[in-house]
Design a protein around this motif. Structure first.
Motif, PDB file in Angstrom:
ATOM      1  N   LEU A   5      -1.063  -7.933  36.902  1.00 39.33           N
ATOM      2  CA  LEU A   5      -1.881  -7.717  38.199  1.00 39.33           C
ATOM      3  C   LEU A   5      -1.362  -8.375  39.359  1.00 39.33           C
ATOM      4  N   LYS A   6      -0.817  -9.515  39.178  1.00 37.93           N
ATOM      5  CA  LYS A   6      -0.233 -10.418  40.114  1.00 37.93           C
ATOM      6  C   LYS A   6       1.275  -9.672  40.547  1.00 37.93           C
ATOM      7  N   VAL A   7       1.914  -8.970  39.691  1.00 35.15           N
ATOM      8  CA  VAL A   7       3.365  -8.187  39.726  1.00 35.15           C
ATOM      9  C   VAL A   7       3.003  -6.966  40.677  1.00 35.15           C
ATOM     10  N   LEU A   8       1.813  -6.376  40.021  1.00 42.84           N
ATOM     11  CA  LEU A   8       1.394  -5.007  40.912  1.00 42.84           C
ATOM     12  C   LEU A   8       1.126  -5.428  42.297  1.00 42.84           C
ATOM     13  N   PHE A   9       0.323  -6.382  42.582  1.00 41.52           N
ATOM     14  CA  PHE A   9      -0.004  -6.747  43.817  1.00 41.52           C
ATOM     15  C   PHE A   9       1.047  -7.124  44.711  1.00 41.52           C
ATOM     16  N   ASP A  10       1.919  -8.196  44.225  1.00 46.57           N
ATOM     17  CA  ASP A  10       3.416  -8.317  44.907  1.00 46.57           C
ATOM     18  C   ASP A  10       3.821  -7.303  45.318  1.00 46.57           C
ATOM     19  N   THR A  11       4.011  -6.194  44.439  1.00 47.47           N
ATOM     20  CA  THR A  11       4.817  -5.067  44.508  1.00 47.47           C
ATOM     21  C   THR A  11       4.271  -4.574  45.874  1.00 47.47           C
ATOM     22  N   VAL A  12       2.958  -3.930  45.664  1.00 47.47           N
ATOM     23  CA  VAL A  12       2.345  -3.154  46.697  1.00 47.47           C
ATOM     24  C   VAL A  12       2.470  -3.986  48.184  1.00 47.47           C
ATOM     25  N   ARG A  13       2.156  -5.358  47.961  1.00 49.24           N
ATOM     26  CA  ARG A  13       2.192  -6.129  49.143  1.00 49.24           C
ATOM     27  C   ARG A  13       3.595  -6.178  49.810  1.00 49.24           C
ATOM     28  N   SER A  14       4.516  -6.245  48.960  1.00 46.31           N
ATOM     29  CA  SER A  14       5.876  -6.462  49.615  1.00 46.31           C
ATOM     30  C   SER A  14       6.750  -5.087  49.541  1.00 46.31           C
ATOM     31  N   GLY A  15       6.151  -3.954  49.443  1.00 43.92           N
ATOM     32  CA  GLY A  15       6.551  -2.888  49.562  1.00 43.92           C
ATOM     33  C   GLY A  15       7.810  -2.772  48.468  1.00 43.92           C
ATOM     34  N   GLY A  16       7.796  -3.142  47.180  1.00 45.12           N
ATOM     35  CA  GLY A  16       8.762  -3.121  46.129  1.00 45.12           C
ATOM     36  C   GLY A  16       9.652  -4.137  46.039  1.00 45.12           C
ATOM     37  N   ALA A  17       9.705  -5.143  47.033  1.00 46.60           N
ATOM     38  CA  ALA A  17      10.494  -6.444  46.968  1.00 46.60           C
ATOM     39  C   ALA A  17      10.554  -6.838  45.553  1.00 46.60           C
ATOM     40  N   ALA A  18       9.299  -7.116  44.913  1.00 46.75           N
ATOM     41  CA  ALA A  18       9.177  -7.623  43.630  1.00 46.75           C
ATOM     42  C   ALA A  18       9.912  -7.080  42.594  1.00 46.75           C
ATOM     43  N   GLU A  19       9.704  -5.753  42.670  1.00 48.67           N
ATOM     44  CA  GLU A  19      10.374  -4.897  41.627  1.00 48.67           C
ATOM     45  C   GLU A  19      12.070  -5.051  41.680  1.00 48.67           C
ATOM     46  N   ALA A  20      12.410  -5.034  42.874  1.00 52.62           N
ATOM     47  CA  ALA A  20      13.903  -5.255  43.384  1.00 52.62           C
ATOM     48  C   ALA A  20      14.305  -6.564  42.723  1.00 52.62           C
ATOM     49  N   SER A  21      13.575  -7.722  43.106  1.00 51.52           N
ATOM     50  CA  SER A  21      13.911  -8.834  42.782  1.00 51.52           C
ATOM     51  C   SER A  21      14.050  -8.931  40.952  1.00 51.52           C
ATOM     52  N   ARG A  22      13.140  -8.417  40.267  1.00 52.48           N
ATOM     53  CA  ARG A  22      13.049  -8.204  39.004  1.00 52.48           C
ATOM     54  C   ARG A  22      14.089  -7.614  38.471  1.00 52.48           C
ATOM     55  N   SER A  23      14.605  -6.456  39.142  1.00 54.87           N
ATOM     56  CA  SER A  23      15.703  -5.537  38.752  1.00 54.87           C
ATOM     57  C   SER A  23      16.955  -6.539  38.786  1.00 54.87           C
ATOM     58  N   ASP A  24      17.041  -7.462  40.041  1.00 54.98           N
ATOM     59  CA  ASP A  24      18.041  -8.090  40.201  1.00 54.98           C
ATOM     60  C   ASP A  24      18.328  -9.293  38.945  1.00 54.98           C
ATOM     61  N   GLY A  25      17.139  -9.823  38.840  1.00 53.72           N
ATOM     62  CA  GLY A  25      17.271 -10.643  37.697  1.00 53.72           C
ATOM     63  C   GLY A  25      17.742 -10.236  36.248  1.00 53.72           C
ATOM     64  N   VAL A  26      17.526  -8.920  35.949  1.00 55.92           N
ATOM     65  CA  VAL A  26      17.772  -8.415  34.707  1.00 55.92           C
ATOM     66  C   VAL A  26      19.433  -8.109  34.699  1.00 55.92           C
TER      67      VAL A  26
END
Length: 154
Positions: A5-26
């Motif tokens: 849920l935190k990742v979902l809210f972070d993604t919505v709040r940051s406009g996808g930045a959390a998803e991009a950060s996770r992709s960079d980490g992978v």
């Protein structure tokens, strides 16, 4: 569940930045494991570097120069890292099973880029196989596919 849920809210709040950060980490984790496999025999040559860059560009759809930057970053990450378990944890958490088997195939391809499998490289493969929850049989099948692709005899 709360983490999801935190990742979902972070993604919505940051406009996808959390998803991009996770992709960079992978991508960083994959690059680090590939570089680790290439370095274990004591000679990180141009063939191995080229193989890693091609694999990264193909897997993540990036330009060759960006793949080269990922390799440079992975080398620095490994210099400051005591182990590679953090990288395998990222892979285990973010990749589904088929993607983890694909990673094993990528690792085998780097290990065989110079045409020879060093004992340290083989040891790394066994350790990574267990750490990312891929069976020995699946890793062996990935190895055979790579050997066939590279035209190496078993």
């Amino acid at each position: 569940m709360l983490g999801s849920l935190k990742v979902l809210f972070d993604t919505v709040r940051s406009g996808g930045a959390a998803e991009a950060s996770r992709s960079d980490g992978v991508q960083e984790a994959v690059a680090a494991l590939l570089v680790k496999a290439a370095q274990l025999d004591g000679a990180f040559g141009a063939d191995e570097r080229r193989a890693i860059e091609v694999l990264l560009a193909s897997r993540f759809g990036c330009a060759p120069d960006e793949a080269g930057q990922k390799v440079d970053g992975a080398i620095k990450d490994l210099e400051s890292s005591v182990d590679f378990y953090g990288f395998t944890r990222v892979i285990r958490d973010e990749f589904d099973h088929d993607q983890r088997v694909e990673l094993m195939e990528m690792l085998w391809e780097v290990a065989y880029a110079d045409g020879v499998l060093h004992d340290y490289e083989a040891s790394l493969m066994r350790r990574v196989t267990g750490l990312i929850y891929v069976t020995d049989q699946e890793s062996g099948a990935a190895r055979k596919r790579v050997m066939q692709k590279l035209g190496l005899a078993e």
